[in-house]
Design a protein around this motif. Structure first.
Motif, short mmCIF file in Angstrom:
data_model
loop_
_atom_site.label_atom_id
_atom_site.label_comp_id
_atom_site.label_asym_id
_atom_site.label_seq_id
_atom_site.Cartn_x
_atom_site.Cartn_y
_atom_site.Cartn_z
N PRO B 377 0.79 -1.23 0.00
CA PRO B 377 0.00 0.00 0.00
C PRO B 377 0.83 1.29 0.00
CG PRO B 377 0.01 -0.93 2.19
CD PRO B 377 0.75 -1.91 1.32
N CYS B 379 3.15 3.69 -1.65
CA CYS B 379 3.58 4.04 -3.02
C CYS B 379 3.11 2.95 -3.98
CB CYS B 379 5.10 4.24 -3.11
SG CYS B 379 5.65 5.63 -2.10
N ASN B 410 -4.84 1.63 -5.94
CA ASN B 410 -4.99 2.75 -5.02
C ASN B 410 -6.23 2.59 -4.13
OD1 ASN B 410 -6.02 5.53 -4.15
ND2 ASN B 410 -3.92 5.96 -4.79
N PHE C 72 10.75 0.92 -1.14
CA PHE C 72 9.50 0.17 -1.30
C PHE C 72 9.65 -0.86 -2.41
CE2 PHE C 72 7.76 4.10 0.73
CZ PHE C 72 7.44 3.50 1.92
N ASP C 73 8.80 -0.83 -3.44
CA ASP C 73 8.83 -1.88 -4.46
C ASP C 73 9.83 -1.58 -5.58
OD1 ASP C 73 7.70 -4.34 -5.38
OD2 ASP C 73 6.58 -3.23 -6.92
N THR C 239 8.24 10.33 -9.70
CA THR C 239 8.00 8.93 -9.32
C THR C 239 9.09 8.41 -8.39
OG1 THR C 239 6.79 8.61 -11.36
CG2 THR C 239 7.39 6.62 -10.15
N ALA C 242 9.82 10.77 -5.44
CA ALA C 242 8.78 10.82 -4.41
C ALA C 242 8.75 9.53 -3.61
CB ALA C 242 7.42 11.09 -5.06
N ILE C 243 8.94 8.41 -4.33
CA ILE C 243 8.94 7.12 -3.63
C ILE C 243 10.12 7.04 -2.67
CG2 ILE C 243 9.24 4.63 -4.00
CD1 ILE C 243 7.65 5.01 -6.66
N LEU C 246 9.44 9.24 0.36
CA LEU C 246 8.46 8.65 1.28
C LEU C 246 9.04 7.44 2.02
CD1 LEU C 246 5.27 8.98 -0.94
CD2 LEU C 246 5.61 10.01 1.32
N ARG C 312 0.19 10.46 -6.90
CA ARG C 312 -0.01 9.00 -6.88
C ARG C 312 0.69 8.36 -5.69
NH1 ARG C 312 2.86 8.88 -12.24
NH2 ARG C 312 3.84 7.04 -11.33
N GLN C 313 1.87 8.84 -5.38
CA GLN C 313 2.63 8.25 -4.26
C GLN C 313 2.13 8.80 -2.92
OE1 GLN C 313 4.13 6.01 -5.82
NE2 GLN C 313 4.19 7.05 -7.82
N CYS C 315 -0.66 9.91 -2.20
CA CYS C 315 -2.03 9.46 -1.93
C CYS C 315 -2.16 7.95 -2.12
CB CYS C 315 -3.01 10.19 -2.84
SG CYS C 315 -3.08 11.97 -2.52
N SER C 316 -1.06 7.22 -2.13
CA SER C 316 -1.21 5.76 -2.13
C SER C 316 -1.86 5.37 -0.80
CB SER C 316 0.15 5.09 -2.32
OG SER C 316 1.07 5.50 -1.31
N GLY C 318 -1.39 3.44 1.62
CA GLY C 318 -0.62 3.31 2.84
C GLY C 318 -0.24 4.65 3.44
N PHE C 319 -0.30 5.72 2.64
CA PHE C 319 -0.01 7.07 3.17
C PHE C 319 -1.29 7.91 3.21
CE2 PHE C 319 4.25 5.80 1.67
CZ PHE C 319 4.90 5.89 2.88
#
Lengths: 453, 453, 453
Positions: B377, B379, B410, C72-73, C239, C242-243, C246, C312-313, C315-316, C318-319
């Motif tokens: 969840p 990113c 999302n 993250f991923d 992208t 920001a990832i 975060l 996008r990140q 507001c994913s 998990g955040f």
């Protein structure tokens, strides 16, 4: 199965329904009688107004607040008695006088008697350049001052020279006085109608309010059945009167009030305006808007705003009472407002009667609005075995009656009140209330908490 | 970054998608076969109808309620068997007979055989002055009476004189009988489709309902994959049948039912009507309205109202089940309703096929509607490293697919179900469900509570 | 009483209000200076861009993430340095080169130098048949590949034969680097402005974003009064930046962030677009939409969708941070987007200035948006005795000022924030904030929790 046709059936007034056309005439006549009295926050003109209203309403309780007493952030002002006031021109001719219009003198003017040149008089004159024929309405309750109001056309024609002015007035210790008519109900829950009597010689704002409130009080007192709610009708000077009342009785209102309305600007033939309570969805709002929707009259919905009349006090955040205001043309929105043009020709018997009719429907709707629940909630009851299917009337009338019964038996589940149940079907409350009574007698509905059906 | 263009991509039916045009023809043929049977709440015509439907659905469980048994506020009526009925005129000629139309005799008429003058016969005649060619449909289930229905044109031509009337019928102890087809699912949650079989010789209301329900049951039973939900298809006499069923099984439905529909008036080519459940936002409502929105068909949304068909019982306040009704032209709103004009020409194979298609989409949507949550969840996941970016199809198709994946990753956070996630983007459920399966296989989504993906 | 007239009074900028016309010119000049730098996710052009921005903003903190590090991923890519790139035709003539446009080479192309026939070159060429004069913008960050972008008109004229291609580039271990300008506030609550600097030689998307963000940072740093909130201005590669941020600071943002915005596509003269945060009603959304509503500019409201830029990140799920995006013409919706046509002629000083003005209003609105409560909640305070009735200005200005005071004193009850109170009256925040300050000084309002008034 049967269709859910919902033709609009007008609410059937009971045989006791008052004659609002005749009452409109009576209200206009009373306004005519009250019009010349020199009203203000206090004083003989105000007291005489209360006495004349009381002749109609029956005995009212008086609440008195002495000059100098603190009521929340305010101080009770002195009493003001105006005896005479005039201006004489340079050649001694009378230019205006209190006798001609109560509006010629600024309310709460201090006494004055002197000669002075026009240039010095000008700051004490008030007129409306955009309405040159109108005398404006001005007061100076809390700042010691004096002044005269006159048509701008007259003011522009004043010759230079020395003028003689007289204001023969007393500012003395006394009381702000409120009159309250109470019609006791069978429960401690209360309904408030509040109006004000401090405006001199204007008709819509403000004689229409006290005149209508007095007639409404009379109707409620004369009601065939004792009401469920205790009704309070309050006649006050605007602002200071409502503040004084709340300083003494506000906490009780917070505990008991279920709905209230400020009655003002109710006599002109303009469209209705409903200004909601601060809460926006109080019982007062729901009932008033329901009655307006089903009235056939044109009306406008206004959210609460913090200027206006005494709803400002009832809806101040420390009280936040369920008090709205049902008007015709709202204060500040019609050109005659707060001038001598707001005279008896602006209000009509028909408009007064229509508005009283609406307030009466609000009372009846409040009384009828109980919360019911179905006694047989699992599947529909057998209406046929109880002889509940209508056998008279046209097909659409009968279909509507069946639809209404089914609607009540489905949606009366102890949650929403009857008003919400009616609104869900966009049906007027009155016929549903009568059907609910029938279904209660048949044992298919019951009121919650042992309320009288 | 990439734009959020959302071109409308039609839902792609799978290769197993039934041929609804052919099924429409089959439904109309079945309605034609059932049309002449003398149906009522009970009796041989009703039982024969159930048997013929069962040939299509496979074995149905029968629930029987004996004459005189109490079901909530109602009493199970006797069985009614009609053998013959006719009227002969003053000169002995046959004016009408059961053989000509089942509608000529009032349902549940008591037996009668007598001669009587026209004036005495008139109160037993029923016709529609505004539809002079139509025979109306009338019953008298719970009041002992007899009568005949006929075109008003014929009635107006009846000469005075003595008439001979015969109604050869039995009212005997027996049973109200319900048929229930059950397709077990992998969970105990249930979906209900309810229809009724008590209307004689009318086509849209009501042969279209049982004919469509039987075909839907057959499709669900033949589904390639066992459904998640247990599906119940209920064939009853209207009102008393639903009440009887709820009296025995209502508590189970309250615990298990996630969605249900009353299937009625589904064969005419008019616009669709969806009548919501009493709750107004139940899963039944959300799924039906989603499928209608994405169907391309014209449709109307109706809030629940307490008249209508058996949703009255399912949505009575003691049950308040999530049961709506998806119809074409609603009962009571088309002129042929409840008359002999509601014949086999009013329903069309194409309309029946379209409606069955929609009900099938509802079933598939219910099955596909799980609740997913993203496993990563924080990113967005790296779609490129997983080879998830589409490489085939036009640019807008690929952009939509990427937007759909990003949308799922999302908004699937374990809260809203897939239907709510799809509705948030105004996208049809089917393609999102297929993508959600792909993303689940990739380990990027998981269903909650170990639901099967 | 007084009418509730609410004429629209434009918010009065204070005397410190920046000169946004001049700032628009400065922003366009800075964009012109930055335009030719060969930006990508990493590398010298990107670093040089950060340095030039820093000259304006003052010192920025750098956050570095090493090639190969997991965020993250995702995996931090190598650094890419492009030295030269060109194609020569069969007759040896130069067809295109990096020198002519940074867009000619696919971002993150691996090095190549070879001769190959046109058929083998074609799969490495990118052009837009529908925009034959435009060079498209392409990258291949995470798949090893090489390619050239060129106008489709040029591509169609290429003769067959052998071509010589050169891409002189390094892909080496290094860092993704972020720059963060922090302006500390008096509280720990934070506001984020995030923009990205990885797009080479395009103007609206994306030089307008970093240029505006840098100027906004400078304004906030130079603000007369220290802000209540801590402001973070983030300059990243889109992208991955920001990832990465975060992954290191996301949890702190979850605790502290009250509002944030992604600044992108802010320089063209099209209508404004506001894309809401995923929550849809966050403080970021409420403030931005308030400022837009009262701006006089045309604007469009967009719900959050999961494609787009770095929101996008943020507001994913998990955040789920309160981060929206205020743009002019949104990415993907204008024809020049992601091509060489998005050049310096597409952005205008005036548009840049207007957008900066709006972002500045957002900052000021966030700062002004406290929660007040009336100290005298029971009935209205006596404004006259405190000299609060306005004595200057026209009648409608004075009426508005009184209405605003009454509105504040009624609706500020410790619940809604000032923004909600302003929106309830559809009034701009700024004049109400100034009045709230006056009323606080008068002791009639107080902020909650000891907030500075």
């Amino acid at each position: 199965m049967a269709t859910a046709a919902t033709p609009t059936v007008p609410a059937q007034p009971s045989s006791e329904w008052p004659d609002f056309f005749a009452l409109g005439e009576a209200m206009h006549a009373l306004a005519t009688e009250l019009f010349p009295l020199p009203r203000s926050l206090t004083g003989p003109g105000y007291r005489r107004t209360l006495e004349l209203l009381e002749e109609l309403t029956g005995p009212a309780e008086r609440h008195r607040f002495a000059t100098g007493e603190r009521v929340f952030d305010w101080t009770i002002p002195p009493e003001w008695t105006i005896h005479d006031a005039w201006i004489k021109g340079p050649d001694g001719e009378l230019l205006l006088s209190l006798e001609q219009s109560n509006l010629h003198v600024v309310g709460y003017s201090v006494p004055v008697h002197r000669r002075l040149p026009l240039e010095e008089l000008q700051p004490h004159l008030h007129s409306l350049p955009e309405q040159p024929e109108a005398i404006p309405y001005r007061t100076s309750y809390y700042r010691r001052d004096w002044g005269f109001c006159l048509p701008d056309a007259q003011r522009r024609g004043l010759p230079s020279g020395d003028y003689e002015v007289l204001i023969d007035a007393d500012l003395t210790s006394g009381h702000v006085e409120l009159a309250e008519v109470v019609v006791p109900g069978t429960t401690s829950a209360e309904v408030l109608f509040s109006t004000y009597c401090c405006h001199p010689s204007m008709a819509n704002n403000e004689l229409s309010g006290p005149v209508l409130a007095a007639h409404l009080a009379r109707l409620v007192r004369a009601r065939a059945q004792q009401p469920r709610f205790t009704y309070r009708f309050l006649f006050v000077p605007e602002t200071i009167g409502a503040i004084a009342y709340l300083s003494r009785f506000g906490e009780r209102l917070k505990r008991r009030l279920v709905a209230g309305y400020v009655i003002t600007c109710v006599g002109d033939p303009g469209a209705f305006t409903y200004k909601r309570s601060r809460r926006g969805d109080s019982l007062a709002d729901r009932v008033a808007e329901h009655c307006l929707r089903h009235s056939g009259h044109e009306w406008r919905d206004r959210e609460f705003f913090a200027t206006g009349s005494d709803e400002r006090q009832y809806c101040s955040p420390g009280f936040d009472l369920p008090v709205g205001s049902l008007m015709r043309s709202m204060y500040g929105t019609y050109p005659e407002y707060h001038t001598s043009l707001d005279d008896l020709s602006l209000i009509t018997p028909r408009a007064l009667g229509e508005t009283l009719d609406l307030y009466w429907r609000i009372v009846e709707a409040l009384e009828a609005n109980r919360t019911f629940e179905a006694t047989l909630p699992c599947c529909e009851p057998n209406l046929g075995s109880r002889g509940l299917y209508p056998t008279t009337g046209g097909a659409s009338h009968r279909a509507q009656r069946v639809a209404d019964m089914m609607h009540l038996l489905n949606f009366c589940d102890g949650g929403p009140d009857l008003l919400a149940v009616a609104d869900r079907a966009n049906r007027p409350l009155a016929p549903l209330a009568r059907l609910a009574e029938t279904l209660t007698q048949q044992g298919l509905l019951r009121t919650r908490d042992g309320e009288r059906a």
